[in-house]
Design a protein around this motif. Structure first.
Motif, short mmCIF file in Angstrom:
data_model
loop_
_atom_site.label_atom_id
_atom_site.label_comp_id
_atom_site.label_asym_id
_atom_site.label_seq_id
_atom_site.Cartn_x
_atom_site.Cartn_y
_atom_site.Cartn_z
N MET A 195 22.69 -21.36 12.13
CA MET A 195 22.05 -22.57 12.66
C MET A 195 20.91 -23.07 11.78
O MET A 195 20.70 -24.27 11.64
N GLY A 196 20.10 -22.11 11.26
CA GLY A 196 18.94 -22.51 10.48
C GLY A 196 17.94 -23.31 11.29
O GLY A 196 17.33 -24.26 10.78
N ASN A 197 17.78 -22.93 12.56
CA ASN A 197 16.91 -23.68 13.47
C ASN A 197 16.03 -22.72 14.26
O ASN A 197 16.31 -22.42 15.43
N PRO A 198 14.97 -22.18 13.66
CA PRO A 198 14.12 -21.20 14.35
C PRO A 198 13.45 -21.76 15.60
O PRO A 198 13.20 -21.03 16.56
N GLU A 199 13.15 -23.07 15.60
CA GLU A 199 12.51 -23.67 16.78
C GLU A 199 13.43 -23.57 17.99
O GLU A 199 12.98 -23.25 19.11
N ALA A 200 14.72 -23.83 17.79
CA ALA A 200 15.68 -23.74 18.89
C ALA A 200 15.81 -22.30 19.37
O ALA A 200 15.94 -22.04 20.57
N ALA A 201 15.77 -21.36 18.42
CA ALA A 201 15.87 -19.95 18.78
C ALA A 201 14.70 -19.52 19.65
O ALA A 201 14.87 -18.89 20.71
N VAL A 202 13.49 -19.85 19.23
CA VAL A 202 12.30 -19.47 19.99
C VAL A 202 12.29 -20.12 21.37
O VAL A 202 12.04 -19.45 22.38
N SER A 203 12.58 -21.42 21.43
CA SER A 203 12.56 -22.10 22.73
C SER A 203 13.65 -21.58 23.65
O SER A 203 13.47 -21.52 24.87
N THR A 204 14.79 -21.16 23.08
CA THR A 204 15.86 -20.58 23.89
C THR A 204 15.40 -19.28 24.55
O THR A 204 15.57 -19.07 25.75
N PHE A 205 14.80 -18.41 23.76
CA PHE A 205 14.31 -17.13 24.30
C PHE A 205 13.21 -17.36 25.34
O PHE A 205 13.14 -16.65 26.35
N GLN A 206 12.38 -18.34 25.10
CA GLN A 206 11.32 -18.64 26.07
C GLN A 206 11.90 -19.17 27.38
O GLN A 206 11.45 -18.79 28.46
N GLN A 207 12.91 -20.00 27.28
CA GLN A 207 13.55 -20.52 28.49
C GLN A 207 14.26 -19.42 29.26
O GLN A 207 14.21 -19.39 30.51
N LEU A 208 14.94 -18.52 28.55
CA LEU A 208 15.61 -17.40 29.21
C LEU A 208 14.61 -16.54 29.99
O LEU A 208 14.88 -16.09 31.10
N THR A 209 13.45 -16.32 29.38
CA THR A 209 12.40 -15.54 30.03
C THR A 209 11.85 -16.28 31.24
O THR A 209 11.66 -15.69 32.32
N LYS A 210 11.61 -17.56 31.09
CA LYS A 210 11.01 -18.38 32.14
C LYS A 210 11.90 -18.46 33.37
O LYS A 210 11.45 -18.25 34.50
N VAL A 211 13.18 -18.73 33.16
CA VAL A 211 14.11 -18.89 34.28
C VAL A 211 14.37 -17.56 34.98
O VAL A 211 14.44 -17.50 36.21
#
Length: 422
Positions: free
Chosen positions: A369-385
């Protein structure tokens, strides 16, 4: 003697529960390392104050329940044996039947029903807990329906497996475990093949992904990874949970890319594509084959261990356990007790292998993907939900975490992004 052993078992379990309670609620420390405070891995940067409190409280309860549930299962097996309940169930299942499977079915029904009833309060508490923290959205009627499906599917499968197992024990007392292991190979592959098209649809409704633009992006990503797939499916998990998930399941022509509708509703396309790239990483790295090899190897070792441990226990403690010989089906609770014990204490090894695979899949997704921002926000969303625990203790990580803790995943993604920039 029976009362003495029973009281000793209950007392030991009680002391263990007290020890676990004090460990999780009064001594566990899961603070974020000072070097990571204020970074993207710090939950205080993406969770509200209330979510931080809820996450901490829920994690303590979940961890505590996990570490008492399996020993409670061991206690049940032990009491069922020493109280003569297992012998009673076999007595109510006459062996004069022309086909032993019918007698086994009666015995297994009584045993399964008793275990279901005794474990129900703990299962129900977990359900209520999940609802009270806003993770589960499943009505009680739907939850009970899933429990009934689980019960009858497990019962039907156990009738077949136990009948074959005890037939092998009678026919070959010394080598039964080797023949039983040989049968697990085709049986396991068969289950993996039929699960996406037979088992999974019993619980949920699957349909082709409605967002065709997103499907095109996912299939394009799959093509980049050389994954042969023509369809992406979505499943209506929002009827049961707010949690997020996506996965690739099945083997051969029955393999499927599946997205929960909660994931579709909550995440952006870029975040969804990162999750799918992660799942594709497992396919590309051939993790499914490694998992099969590890599973079969551990099953071989486990069955071999049971073949040594169980006869020894019967010789030494047979009168207490009410077992005269291993080939009698009322010895099954002892078989299950030893199996559960071995599985529980081998789980850190399985989890370590799984965490390695997950970390490798994260790296692959970053490369694809080459998209670290999407990776970080994905992990944060998984934790949040999911109100997940970002930095668990070592004990919890070993026994519970098949994925690296989110603190590690977010930090690893950030480090990898920095290396690529440099």
């Amino acid at each position: 003697m029976k009362k003495k052993w029973g009281l000793l078992a209950v007392l030991t379990f009680g002391l263990y529960v007290v020890a676990m309670y004090f460990y999780f609620f009064h001594s566990q420390n899961s603070e974020i390392p000072a070097a990571l405070k204020g970074t993207a891995a710090d939950p205080s940067t993406f969770l509200t104050a209330r979510e931080l409190v809820l996450s901490e409280d829920l994690s303590k309860i979940r961890n505590f329940l996990f570490f008492i549930a399996t020993p409670f299962e061991w206690l049940l097996y032990f009491v069922i044996l020493i109280a003569g309940i297992s012998c009673l169930f076999e007595g109510r299942s006459p062996s004069q039947h022309k086909w032993a499977i019918w007698g086994n079915a009666q015995y297994l029904f009584f045993l399964s029903l008793l275990l279901f009833v005794l474990q129900f309060p703990l299962d129900y508490y977990r359900y209520v807990l999940s609802k009270s923290y806003g993770i589960s959205t499943q009505p009680f009627s739907s939850w009970m329906r899933d429990n009934m499906i689980d019960f009858w599917m497990a019962f039907a499968m156990s009738v077949i497996v136990v009948t074959i197992l005890y037939w092998l024990i009678k026919k070959s007392p010394k080598r039964w475990w080797l023949f039983a292991w040989a049968l697990t190979v085709p049986f396991s592959i068969f289950l993996m093949f039929i699960q996406p098209v037979v088992i999974d649809p019993i619980y949920n409704d699957f349909s082709p992904l409605k967002d065709k633009a997103l499907e095109t992006k996912i299939l394009s990503l799959a093509a980049q990874a050389d994954i042969p797939s023509n369809h992406v499916y979505e499943v209506n998990m929002s009827e049961k949970t707010n949690a997020l998930n996506a996965y690739v399941t099945g083997i051969g022509e029955n393999s499927r890319i599946v997205l929960w509708d909660t994931t579709l509703n909550r995440l952006t396309d870029e975040e969804i594509l990162f999750i799918m790239a992660h799942e594709m990483g497992h396919y590309v790295k051939k993790d499914i084959y490694l998992n099969i090899i590890v599973y079969l190897l551990m099953t071989l070792i486990g069955l071999g261990g049971i073949a040594k441990i169980m006869p020894w226990m019967i010789r030494r403690y047979g009168p207490i356990l009410k077992i005269k010989q291993m080939s009698n089906i009322h010895s099954l609770p002892l078989f299950l007790l030893i199996s559960s014990f071995l599985v529980f204490f081998s789980s850190p090894l399985f989890n370590a292998v799984s965490r390695y695979q997950e970390a490798r899949a994260d790296e692959y997704a970053m490369e694809l993907m080459g998209n670290p921002e999407a990776a970080v926000s994905t992990f944060q969303q998984l934790t949040k939900v999911g109100l997940g625990e970002v930095n668990p203790s070592v004990l919890v990580k070993w026994f519970r975490y098949s994925h690296p803790p989110m603190l590690e995943r977010i930090n690893n993604v950030s480090d990898q992004a920095e290396k690529e920039l440099n």
